[in-house]
Design a protein around this motif. Structure first.
Motif, short mmCIF file in Angstrom:
data_model
loop_
_atom_site.label_atom_id
_atom_site.label_comp_id
_atom_site.label_asym_id
_atom_site.label_seq_id
_atom_site.Cartn_x
_atom_site.Cartn_y
_atom_site.Cartn_z
N LEU A 45 61.66 54.01 26.09
CA LEU A 45 61.61 52.90 25.14
C LEU A 45 60.33 52.94 24.31
O LEU A 45 60.30 52.48 23.17
N TRP A 46 59.28 53.50 24.90
CA TRP A 46 58.00 53.58 24.20
C TRP A 46 57.81 54.93 23.51
O TRP A 46 57.65 54.98 22.29
N ASP A 47 57.83 56.03 24.29
CA ASP A 47 57.41 57.29 23.67
C ASP A 47 58.52 58.08 23.00
O ASP A 47 58.38 58.52 21.85
N LEU A 48 59.66 58.27 23.66
CA LEU A 48 60.70 59.11 23.07
C LEU A 48 61.35 58.45 21.86
O LEU A 48 61.90 59.13 20.99
N SER A 49 61.26 57.13 21.77
CA SER A 49 61.90 56.40 20.68
C SER A 49 61.18 56.57 19.34
O SER A 49 61.73 56.21 18.30
N ARG A 50 59.96 57.11 19.37
CA ARG A 50 59.21 57.22 18.11
C ARG A 50 58.46 58.54 17.98
O ARG A 50 57.60 58.69 17.10
N HIS A 51 58.78 59.49 18.83
CA HIS A 51 58.05 60.75 18.82
C HIS A 51 58.61 61.69 17.75
O HIS A 51 59.81 61.98 17.73
N PRO A 52 57.75 62.21 16.85
CA PRO A 52 58.26 63.07 15.77
C PRO A 52 58.94 64.34 16.26
O PRO A 52 59.89 64.81 15.63
N VAL A 95 60.65 64.61 19.03
CA VAL A 95 61.98 64.21 19.51
C VAL A 95 62.95 64.17 18.34
O VAL A 95 64.07 64.72 18.40
N SER A 96 62.51 63.57 17.24
CA SER A 96 63.35 63.52 16.03
C SER A 96 63.66 64.93 15.52
O SER A 96 64.81 65.26 15.22
N ARG A 97 62.62 65.76 15.45
CA ARG A 97 62.81 67.14 14.96
C ARG A 97 63.81 67.90 15.82
O ARG A 97 64.74 68.54 15.29
N LEU A 98 63.65 67.83 17.13
CA LEU A 98 64.52 68.57 18.03
C LEU A 98 65.96 68.06 17.97
O LEU A 98 66.91 68.85 17.91
N LEU A 99 66.13 66.74 17.98
CA LEU A 99 67.50 66.19 17.92
C LEU A 99 68.17 66.57 16.60
O LEU A 99 69.36 66.92 16.58
N GLN A 100 67.43 66.51 15.50
CA GLN A 100 67.99 66.93 14.22
C GLN A 100 68.48 68.38 14.30
O GLN A 100 69.58 68.71 13.82
N ASP A 101 67.65 69.24 14.89
CA ASP A 101 68.00 70.66 14.96
C ASP A 101 69.21 70.90 15.87
O ASP A 101 70.09 71.69 15.53
N PHE A 102 69.24 70.23 17.03
CA PHE A 102 70.40 70.38 17.92
C PHE A 102 71.68 69.94 17.22
O PHE A 102 72.73 70.58 17.34
N ALA A 161 64.25 57.56 17.41
CA ALA A 161 63.34 58.44 16.68
C ALA A 161 64.09 59.18 15.58
O ALA A 161 63.61 59.31 14.45
N LEU A 162 65.28 59.65 15.91
CA LEU A 162 66.13 60.33 14.92
C LEU A 162 66.54 59.38 13.81
O LEU A 162 66.52 59.74 12.62
N ALA A 163 66.87 58.14 14.19
CA ALA A 163 67.34 57.17 13.20
C ALA A 163 66.25 56.78 12.19
O ALA A 163 66.55 56.36 11.08
N LYS A 164 64.98 56.92 12.58
CA LYS A 164 63.89 56.62 11.64
C LYS A 164 63.92 57.58 10.46
O LYS A 164 63.62 57.22 9.33
N ASP A 165 64.28 58.83 10.74
CA ASP A 165 64.36 59.84 9.69
C ASP A 165 65.73 59.91 9.04
O ASP A 165 65.87 60.31 7.89
N HIS A 166 66.77 59.53 9.80
CA HIS A 166 68.15 59.56 9.31
C HIS A 166 68.83 58.24 9.67
O HIS A 166 69.59 58.19 10.65
#
Length: 238
Positions: free
Chosen positions: A110-117, A119-126, A145-150
């Motif tokens: 809820l704290w770290d993975l939800s806003r880690h860049p 995490v967003s990068r890796l999920l986007q790539d997967f 984290a992904l939703a912040k960028d997308h």
């Protein structure tokens, strides 16, 4: 083994709750149940976390009533123990080295993975590479984290996570920054849950597989394995 599958397991590095001295971290069974599902299927699993090194374990998940067979197996598994104590930092990870990603819970995400860049990068790539993404309990917080960028990614996406009702039942509702169910719904997710709290509930939407709670961790991993074996069958047909 040339065709061996490789799973990236992203673990939280966060151990502090809000307005309490109680600690959090990785919920042990949500890591060990999927880990051994993958290992027993002949896959390799690599642990990674935002800070690298040894992640915190939620003390509650070590209590007798929460101890699973896979927890006991993990305690006696020197290889898994060694890997857990030396997780790689997320900034050193590339999705191209893996066939799928799996994110266990515990309240830490809820704290770290939800806003880690990363995490967003890796999920986007997967997602771009058409590879399965699995998350259980509070693990789906990584999708924030992904939703912040997308921002459109979660709109209409069928998924589940630890529910508001379950949060109240574990008495941690006042010690978290937000309720994950509410946050996912606010971002447009098509959220569903089991009729009975803490019952097994797994939702698949394309290559995204989410599980509601600790008992859903193993079944979520099994669904990821089914997806990968399906992909393997497709590759054999080409």
């Amino acid at each position: 083994m040339e065709n061996q599958r490789h799973i990236l397991m992203i673990l939280t590095s966060h151990d502090k709750m809000e307005d309490t001295d109680n600690k959090t971290g990785v919920w042990l069974g949500e890591m060990t149940d999927p880990y051994y599902k993958f290992i027993d299927a002949g896959y390799q699993v690599l642990f990674a976390s935002p800070l690298g090194g040894e992640p915190p374990i939620d003390p509650m998940s070590k209590l007798t009533e929460h101890v699973t067979a896979s927890n006991r197996r993990f305690i006696d598994d020197s290889i898994a123990q060694s890997q857990f104590k030396d997780t790689l930092s997320l900034d050193n990870i590339l999705s191209s080295a893996f066939d799928a990603v799996f994110i266990p819970g515990g309240h830490g995400p809820l704290w770290d993975l939800s806003r880690h860049p990363d995490v967003s990068r890796l999920l986007q790539d997967f997602i771009k590479e058409g590879k399965p993404v699995g998350a259980v309990c509070h693990g789906p917080a990584a999708l924030l984290a992904l939703a912040k960028d997308h921002p459109d990614y979660l709109v209409g996406k069928k998924l589940t996570a630890f529910t508001n009702v379950e949060e109240k039942l574990v008495f941690r509702n006042d010690h978290i920054p937000y309720q994950l169910e509410t946050k996912l719904q606010e971002l447009g997710a098509d959220f569903s849950s089991a009729l009975i709290p803490f019952a097994v509930h797994v939702v698949q939407d394309g290559n995204l597989v989410t599980g509601q709670n600790p008992l859903s961790a193993g079944p979520t991993a099994s669904k990821i394995i089914e997806l990968l074996e399906g992909l393997n069958e497709q590759n054999l047909e080409l």
